[in-house]
Structure formats: structure tokens, C-alpha cells
Scaffold this motif. Structure first.
Motif, PDB file in Angstrom:
ATOM      1  N   THR A   1       0.834  -1.197   0.000  1.00 22.58           N
ATOM      2  CA  THR A   1       0.000   0.000   0.000  1.00 22.58           C
ATOM      3  C   THR A   1       0.871   1.250   0.000  1.00 22.58           C
ATOM      4  O   THR A   1       2.031   1.234   0.402  1.00 22.58           O
ATOM      5  N   GLY A   2       0.267   2.384  -0.459  1.00 18.61           N
ATOM      6  CA  GLY A   2       0.837   3.712  -0.311  1.00 18.61           C
ATOM      7  C   GLY A   2       2.241   3.865  -0.845  1.00 18.61           C
ATOM      8  O   GLY A   2       2.587   3.429  -1.943  1.00 18.61           O
ATOM      9  N   VAL A   3       3.086   4.529  -0.011  1.00 13.80           N
ATOM     10  CA  VAL A   3       4.460   4.839  -0.407  1.00 13.80           C
ATOM     11  C   VAL A   3       5.244   3.560  -0.687  1.00 13.80           C
ATOM     12  O   VAL A   3       6.081   3.509  -1.592  1.00 13.80           O
ATOM     13  N   ARG A   4       4.980   2.518   0.080  1.00 18.94           N
ATOM     14  CA  ARG A   4       5.676   1.243  -0.116  1.00 18.94           C
ATOM     15  C   ARG A   4       5.436   0.706  -1.522  1.00 18.94           C
ATOM     16  O   ARG A   4       6.357   0.172  -2.152  1.00 18.94           O
ATOM     17  N   ALA A   5       4.216   0.847  -2.031  1.00 22.53           N
ATOM     18  CA  ALA A   5       3.911   0.368  -3.383  1.00 22.53           C
ATOM     19  C   ALA A   5       4.710   1.125  -4.433  1.00 22.53           C
ATOM     20  O   ALA A   5       5.227   0.536  -5.376  1.00 22.53           O
ATOM     21  N   ARG A   6       4.827   2.456  -4.272  1.00 25.28           N
ATOM     22  CA  ARG A   6       5.590   3.237  -5.243  1.00 25.28           C
ATOM     23  C   ARG A   6       7.061   2.849  -5.231  1.00 25.28           C
ATOM     24  O   ARG A   6       7.764   2.979  -6.224  1.00 25.28           O
ATOM     25  N   SER A   7       7.531   2.365  -4.094  1.00 22.34           N
ATOM     26  CA  SER A   7       8.932   1.968  -3.980  1.00 22.34           C
ATOM     27  C   SER A   7       9.187   0.585  -4.573  1.00 22.34           C
ATOM     28  O   SER A   7      10.186   0.380  -5.281  1.00 22.34           O
TER      29      SER A   7
END
Length: 403
Positions: free
Chosen positions: A111-117
Motif C-alpha cells: 500500500t501507499g508509499v511502499r507500493a511506489r517503492s
């Protein structure tokens, strides 16, 4: 992805055998079947646990791959048009239950920032498979022929199923509620498309972005029909297109995509891809003469268009759009996302290939069609900006600053 990219050139050599005039029939059949499959997929997602959905879906398609081996051994007797319609429909259902389901699963556990990473890294792993698949095909097609490639694809799909089941079990141990049936309406994907602005914009981007690749694909089908009369040569040609496009995608994921998504957000990656498509189509409009596409660097200019647009789609747009889906509820993540990536996608294919056939019958040339595509890419750039203003995506800038 290795399994998928082994069967892609097998599918595409059929379109090269019949030319662009038969593509509207292929895509119409696919679109109708996708509409029929939407409630079925919704019912499976609503009723069964994630682990069961993964296992049954992948096992079904492994058996299907093996069942297609005999028909491809007698392709000349069946006919490329007849076999092409059946296989095109099947590969599209494969995309729904295998490829798209995989990315829904990834959006479920990050989810969230983790997904973009991590999504660019996951996509890089997928791109490695997408490169390995064409390499396997290139190595084996001349030695074993087309039909046995389906067996190789089935083996790699079985290996991927084992890894997915392991990951699902690990996630269930961390949070058993994540693996539970989603429930909800069978038609939720279609209903949410009408009520959620984010999904509407993503559907429009799917239609517009896919239109560029489908335009190049349709025109290349005519090129292939005219210049490549042998099915092994056609399979090798389309395999090379996949290989070069996936190498470009991998390069993007190793260099630009993750940096861009972390620094500027996932929406920026959508905008960059739309601009690249606009520039490629402008080049075809300016330098692609009416009739046979001009050769550039030893290949048709349209092949360069396809490689560039497909490379940016899978190397930049795909991880970006999948990261955005982490912001919506689970039901939307599975049902709405899959409806867009199957039925809406194939509707766009049908519209574009029908348009190409109509314009071709009226004597419209490659350069003029590319000029129309320039306008489509400009519209896609504007829609990409609108995605960033939807309620689901608007908080992204604040999250980046906090990160």
C-alpha cells in the motif's frame, strides 16, 4: 510473465497470417467474451479465498495450454483465421485470470508509499520474465516448432503458481483477513466505473494509451502478411518485437521509473508515457510515407513505434497505474481494475482496428493515421493530469513530502 511472453508471439503470428482486416473480428469476439466473463470473475472473487482463486485459475490455464498443443500442430489444416479467433479469445481470458490477477494480488499486499517503492522492482522482475520468454522462444522455435512452445509455457506457469501460493500463505499468516473472500456484487467492477472518477479516468487512459499500440500492431499485421509468409518467420519477428520492447522496459525500470515515481509521484509516469507516444507518432506522421512503412535502423518505422510505446507502457505506465490502485478498496482493486484491463481494453482494440480497416479501405495512409494518433496522445496527456486531482490520488504529494 515468461509463460505469457512465450505464447504472445504464437498468438501474434496468427494475426500476421491474416492481416489487419481480420483483427476487428478477433477483438470483437474477445470483447464479447470479456463482457460475459466479468460477472463470472466477480463471482469467483466474491466467493472464494485469495489462495483458492489463484490456485484454480492458474491450474485451469495450465491445462488449457496443453490442450492447445494438438490444434497448433495442424494449424495449416484448421486455418489461421479460425484458430486465431479462438486463441485470441483464450489469451485475453488468460490475461484476466493470470496477469491481471497477479497485479491485483500485488496491490493487495502493498500500500501507499511502499507500493511506489517496490512496484517498479516487482515490474522489473516481471520484465525479466518478459525478456526471458522471447529469448526462450527465439532459441526453441526453429528447433521444436510453434506447438511445443505451449508446453514450455505451461511449465513456467506452474512454477509461478508455486511461488504465488507461498506468498499468499505468508501474507495469510501475517493477516488472515486479507485472504478472505471479498464479497460484494458480481457487477461491482462495472458499477464503480460509473460512480468513481478515478476509475473513469483510468479507463479513458486505457482506451487512449492502448490505441497507440493497437494502431501500430494493426499496421504491422499488414506488413507481416506481405513480407513474412512463413509462420516460423512471423513468430520470430513478433518475438523480436517483444524482446526489444521488454529490454527497453527493463532499462526504464532500472534507471528512471522508480526515481520518477518516488520523487514526482506515480501520475508523472503516466504523463511521460503519453508524451513519448506523442513524439513517436509525430515521427511516423512526418517520415512514414503512404503505403509500406519506411525502414529505419533495419526495421519498419512502425516497429520502432511499437517497441517504444510498448516499452514505456510496461516499463513505466504499468507499475505506476498499479501503484495507484493501492489507494482504492479491495473490491475495486480486483473487480474494477480487472474490468478496465480486460473488457475496456478489448473494446479499445476493437474500435481502433475497425477504424484502421475503415480508413485503409478509404485509401488513408500510415502518416495520416499517425497524425490522428498524435491527437489521441495529446488527449491522454491531459487525462493523466486529471488522474492526479481525484480524491484517491490527491494525497500522494503530501505522502511524498512525509517520506
Amino acid at each position: 510473465m515468461t509463460a505469457y511472453y512465450i505464447i504472445r508471439p504464437v498468438r501474434d503470428q496468427l494475426s500476421g497470417a491474416v492481416g489487419s482486416q481480420s483483427l476487428p473480428l478477433f477483438y470483437l469476439a474477445v470483447f464479447v467474451v470479456m463482457l460475459a466473463m466479468t460477472p463470472l470473475f466477480g463471482a469467483l472473487v466474491a466467493r472464494f479465498r485469495r489462495k483458492q482463486l489463484l490456485a484454480w485459475s492458474y491450474c485451469f490455464f495450465i491445462l488449457c495450454l496443453l490442450a492447445f498443443v494438438p490444434p497448433f500442430m495442424v494449424q495449416d489444416q484448421i486455418g489461421a483465421r479460425t484458430l486465431g479467433v479462438v486463441f485470441y479469445v483464450w489469451v485475453s481470458i488468460f490475461n484476466l485470470f493470470v496477469v491481471s490477477l497477479f497485479w491485483s494480488f500485488m496491490a493487495d499486499i502493498f500500500t501507499g508509499v511502499r507500493a511506489r517503492s517496490v512496484f517498479p522492482l516487482i515490474a522489473l522482475g516481471g520484465m525479466a520474465g518478459a525478456i526471458f520468454g522471447p529469448l526462450v522462444t527465439k532459441l526453441l522455435v526453429q528447433r521444436i516448432g510453434v506447438a511445443p512452445l505451449l508446453i514450455v509455457s505451461a511449465v513456467t506457469l506452474a512454477l509461478s503458481l508455486g511461488v504465488l501460493l507461498f506468498l499468499s500463505a505468508e501474507q495469510d499468516r501475517a493477516d488472515s483477513r486479507q485472504g478472505e473472500p471479498i464479497g460484494g456484487s458480481l457487477w461491482a467492477g462495472i458499477k464503480e466505473l460509473a460512480t468513481r472518477p478515478f476509475l473513469r479516468y483510468m479507463a479513458l487512459l486505457m482506451l487512449l494509451g492502448d490505441g497507440v499500440g493497437t494502431l501500430a500492431y494493426a499496421l504491422l499485421a499488414d506488413y507481416s502478411k506481405q513480407h513474412l509468409t512463413d509462420r516460423i518467420a512471423r513468430t520470430a519477428f513478433y518475438n523480436d518485437l517483444d524482446l526489444y520492447a521488454n529490454l527497453l522496459g527493463a532499462l526504464l525500470q532500472l534507471t528512471v521509473t522508480r526515481w520518477l515515481m518516488m520523487r514526482r509521484g506515480a501520475v508523472s509516469a503516466l504523463i511521460v508515457t503519453a508524451i513519448v507516444n506523442l513524439l513517436l507518432l509525430t515521427a511516423v506522421a512526418l517520415w512514414g510515407p503512404v503505403g509500406v512503412p519506411e525502414l529505419t535502423f533495419g526495421m519498419p518505422l512502425l516497429a520502432i513505434l511499437m517497441i517504444g510505446s510498448r516499452g514505456f507502457t510496461y516499463g513505466m505506465t504499468k507499475p505506476a497505474s498499479d501503484a495507484l490502485y493501492t489507494r482504492v478498496p479491495r473490491e475495486t482493486r480486483y473487480k474494477g481494475k480487472n474490468f478496465i484491463e480486460t473488457a475496456v481494453w478489448r473494446l479499445g482494440d476493437f474500435v481502433v482496428t475497425s477504424g484502421v480497416s475503415l480508413l485503409g479501405s478509404l485509401g488513408v495512409g500510415v502518416a495520416t493515421m499517425a497524425s490522428i494518433g498524435v491527437g489521441v496522445s495529446a488527449l491522454a496527456t491531459w487525462i493523466s493530469r486529471l488522474v492526479g486531482r481525484t480524491p484517491e490520488v490527491a494525497p500522494e504529494a503530501a505522502e511524498r513530502r512525509a517520506a
